[in-house]
Design a protein around this motif. Sequence first.
Motif, PDB file in Angstrom:
ATOM      1  N   TYR A  35      -4.227  39.222  20.892  1.00  0.00           N
ATOM      2  CA  TYR A  35      -2.944  38.526  20.738  1.00  0.00           C
ATOM      3  C   TYR A  35      -2.597  38.341  19.263  1.00  0.00           C
ATOM      4  O   TYR A  35      -1.861  37.433  18.888  1.00  0.00           O
ATOM      5  CB  TYR A  35      -2.998  37.197  21.500  1.00  0.00           C
ATOM      6  CG  TYR A  35      -3.212  37.451  22.971  1.00  0.00           C
ATOM      7  CD1 TYR A  35      -2.158  37.848  23.789  1.00  0.00           C
ATOM      8  CD2 TYR A  35      -4.492  37.383  23.532  1.00  0.00           C
ATOM      9  CE1 TYR A  35      -2.361  38.140  25.131  1.00  0.00           C
ATOM     10  CE2 TYR A  35      -4.700  37.677  24.872  1.00  0.00           C
ATOM     11  CZ  TYR A  35      -3.630  38.052  25.659  1.00  0.00           C
ATOM     12  OH  TYR A  35      -3.833  38.360  26.992  1.00  0.00           O
ATOM     13  N   GLY A  36      -3.145  39.239  18.434  1.00  0.00           N
ATOM     14  CA  GLY A  36      -2.781  39.287  17.026  1.00  0.00           C
ATOM     15  C   GLY A  36      -3.361  38.196  16.167  1.00  0.00           C
ATOM     16  O   GLY A  36      -2.851  37.919  15.083  1.00  0.00           O
ATOM     17  N   GLY A 136       1.600  30.486  18.012  1.00  0.00           N
ATOM     18  CA  GLY A 136       1.036  31.826  18.147  1.00  0.00           C
ATOM     19  C   GLY A 136      -0.475  31.847  18.143  1.00  0.00           C
ATOM     20  O   GLY A 136      -1.075  32.895  18.377  1.00  0.00           O
ATOM     21  N   GLY A 137      -1.093  30.701  17.877  1.00  0.00           N
ATOM     22  CA  GLY A 137      -2.550  30.625  17.881  1.00  0.00           C
ATOM     23  C   GLY A 137      -3.103  30.667  19.297  1.00  0.00           C
ATOM     24  O   GLY A 137      -2.381  30.456  20.283  1.00  0.00           O
ATOM     25  N   VAL A 138      -4.403  30.951  19.423  1.00  0.00           N
ATOM     26  CA  VAL A 138      -5.019  31.109  20.741  1.00  0.00           C
ATOM     27  C   VAL A 138      -5.925  29.936  21.087  1.00  0.00           C
ATOM     28  O   VAL A 138      -6.590  29.355  20.231  1.00  0.00           O
ATOM     29  CB  VAL A 138      -5.824  32.425  20.843  1.00  0.00           C
ATOM     30  CG1 VAL A 138      -4.905  33.628  20.780  1.00  0.00           C
ATOM     31  CG2 VAL A 138      -6.900  32.503  19.766  1.00  0.00           C
ATOM     32  N   PHE A 139      -5.925  29.606  22.372  1.00  0.00           N
ATOM     33  CA  PHE A 139      -6.826  28.619  22.943  1.00  0.00           C
ATOM     34  C   PHE A 139      -7.638  29.348  23.996  1.00  0.00           C
ATOM     35  O   PHE A 139      -7.100  29.800  25.007  1.00  0.00           O
ATOM     36  CB  PHE A 139      -6.025  27.472  23.542  1.00  0.00           C
ATOM     37  CG  PHE A 139      -6.843  26.399  24.224  1.00  0.00           C
ATOM     38  CD1 PHE A 139      -8.145  26.111  23.833  1.00  0.00           C
ATOM     39  CD2 PHE A 139      -6.289  25.654  25.267  1.00  0.00           C
ATOM     40  CE1 PHE A 139      -8.890  25.117  24.454  1.00  0.00           C
ATOM     41  CE2 PHE A 139      -7.019  24.649  25.896  1.00  0.00           C
ATOM     42  CZ  PHE A 139      -8.317  24.386  25.496  1.00  0.00           C
ATOM     43  N   GLY A 249       5.455  30.193  20.092  1.00  0.00           N
ATOM     44  CA  GLY A 249       5.900  30.403  18.718  1.00  0.00           C
ATOM     45  C   GLY A 249       5.279  31.650  18.127  1.00  0.00           C
ATOM     46  O   GLY A 249       4.553  32.398  18.800  1.00  0.00           O
ATOM     47  N   VAL A 250       5.529  31.882  16.859  1.00  0.00           N
ATOM     48  CA  VAL A 250       5.041  33.062  16.151  1.00  0.00           C
ATOM     49  C   VAL A 250       3.854  32.677  15.289  1.00  0.00           C
ATOM     50  O   VAL A 250       3.902  31.695  14.551  1.00  0.00           O
ATOM     51  CB  VAL A 250       6.142  33.687  15.279  1.00  0.00           C
ATOM     52  CG1 VAL A 250       5.605  34.899  14.523  1.00  0.00           C
ATOM     53  CG2 VAL A 250       7.330  34.087  16.138  1.00  0.00           C
TER      54      VAL A 250
END
Length: 264
Positions: A35-36, A136-139, A249-250
């Motif tokens: 997811y970048g 845009g961060g991952v959990f 969000g980005v």
Amino acid sequence: MIRSYSSLASCYDRMTPDVNYSKYADVCLRLAARYGVSPKLALDLACGTGSLSLELSGRGVEMIGVDASGEMLSEAFAKSAAAGKNILFLCQKMEELDLYGTVDAVFCCLDSVNHLTDIHALKKAFSRVGLFLEPGGVFIFDVITRERMLRLDASAYIREADGVFCTYRYSFDRRRNRLHIDLDIFTESSRGSYLRECEQITETPFSLADLDLALSEAGMTRKSVHGEFTVRPARSTDERITVVAVRDGVFRGGASNQDNKESR
């Protein structure tokens, strides 16, 4: 009142030699990369003795570790110092998470989410994650299923290591929908006798619908579900699943340079 993980802390690592934290760290980073996200700063939520924090720190990620048990954090501090790592450890409940700023990723392993008592606690904890997670961060977190808890009902087993052995007894309360784990920990003293201490741990099963609701209310969206400690998609037979959610969000952190190819 018996506090969870107070007596278990000093022998926790000896009681869990089968947990491959190195593999888990690799899986977390590979899933984040899809997811970048190549995290520069990450949170290890319910970090325990800090094993995952140390693995991720060794891969170049600046880490923060949070846990509700001061005794577990004492072990984490000692391990971090011995490894020459400068990891910030904070004593906080998941529902009361309070960081100094945002992070690129949040990781929560070994069914720590199941330790939340009900859907209200789940929503509160996830809302705190969403507050401190970059857009845009991952959990990334795992949970064990209700089916696994039912299978554990009325079972028991013993684990033994140098100078300590521990009995685990499981009972599932169908009325309250909770798994109770009673532990008796016997630690050998310098005189050869054994000191008995007790722990009580409670875990709650959460459905994907529960998780999706809590994530949505916290401004996050579930993106994928995987098997235990693997990047493959989850199967109906999996009794522990890994969930990847992204903060709406980005992403504003560092660009990912990791290989996103799946390993089946």
